[in-house]
Design an enzyme around this catalytic site. Structure first.
Site, mmCIF file in Angstrom:
data_model
loop_
_atom_site.group_PDB
_atom_site.id
_atom_site.type_symbol
_atom_site.label_atom_id
_atom_site.label_comp_id
_atom_site.label_asym_id
_atom_site.label_seq_id
_atom_site.Cartn_x
_atom_site.Cartn_y
_atom_site.Cartn_z
ATOM 1 N N HIS A 168 0.835 -1.205 0.000
ATOM 2 C CA HIS A 168 0.000 0.000 0.000
ATOM 3 C C HIS A 168 0.872 1.258 0.000
ATOM 4 C CE1 HIS A 168 1.008 0.917 4.179
ATOM 5 N NE2 HIS A 168 0.891 -0.381 4.403
ATOM 6 N N GLU A 197 -2.435 -7.296 7.483
ATOM 7 C CA GLU A 197 -1.110 -7.206 8.082
ATOM 8 C C GLU A 197 -1.038 -8.040 9.359
ATOM 9 O OE1 GLU A 197 1.834 -7.167 7.833
ATOM 10 O OE2 GLU A 197 2.591 -5.106 7.706
#
Length: 210
Positions: free
Chosen positions: A14, A87
């Site tokens: 990201h 994550e």
């Protein structure tokens, strides 16, 4: 690890977030992309225009979904969200800055250094936990029938995706970093990986110095 019927895989981290700039641990909490982070996403979208991507997959976290949406729009492909691409869960240290972690968890760094792969954040996950999720995520991607997926996720789970895709040992996988403006390209059959960036292509695996 089961066989993965993929030809290529592209891994994107990201774009930069507000918490990245503040050096605060995000884990499975979230923080919006900065203007620079949006540029990172647009840069990745520009890089993938000529790649033969046939599916876009994303972590459910906002920073990854925003990045994936920008890239997918360029490719005119939908984004499929896979929960296992989240994550590593940072537990009690999520949202804390480095000085706050040192103050509230003074032994964390030393404890983690003893076995970084198996160390579990208090109330959270270890890399070993995330490794299992990475394997499950890749199995879900394979089950869709794509051959050249682009996966938008995060740096820590990304190391475990690389581990599974390249059959790396844990310590080798943990040595990889993933800048926001770099795309990893993995050729599955040859077990090779390159970094694609604005200035060109850099082979990173196998490497002569590893």
């Amino acid at each position: 690890m089961g066989a993965i019927d993929l030809e290529w895989a592209y891994l994107v981290r990201h774009g930069q977030t507000v918490w990245n700039t503040q050096r605060r641990r995000q884990g499975q909490l979230d923080s919006p992309l900065t203007p620079e982070g949006l540029r990172h996403a647009e840069h990745s979208a520009d890089l993938v225009k000529t790649m033969s991507v046939d599916g876009v997959f994303s972590s459910p976290l906002g920073r990854a979904r925003t990045t994936a949406g920008i890239i997918a729009a360029t490719l005119t492909l939908p984004v499929e969200v896979i929960d296992d691409l989240q994550e590593v869960h940072h537990g009690e240290i999520a949202g804390l800055s480095d000085p706050q972690i040192q103050r509230d968890h003074p032994h964390l760094a030393a404890d983690r250094a003893r076995d970084k792969y198996r160390y579990r954040f208090p109330g959270g996950e270890s890399y070993a936990d995330a490794d299992q999720r990475a394997e499950h995520a890749l199995a879900q991607i394979r089950a869709t029938g794509v051959h050249r997926p682009l996966i938008v996720a995060h740096e820590m789970i990304g190391r475990m995706l690389l581990r599974n895709l390249l059959a790396l040992d844990p310590q080798t996988a943990l040595a990889f970093s993933h800048p926001h403006d770099v795309i990893y390209r993995i050729q599955i059959d040859e077990q090779r990986a390159d970094q694609i960036h604005a200035s060109g292509i850099t082979p990173v695996w196998p490497a002569m110095d590893r």
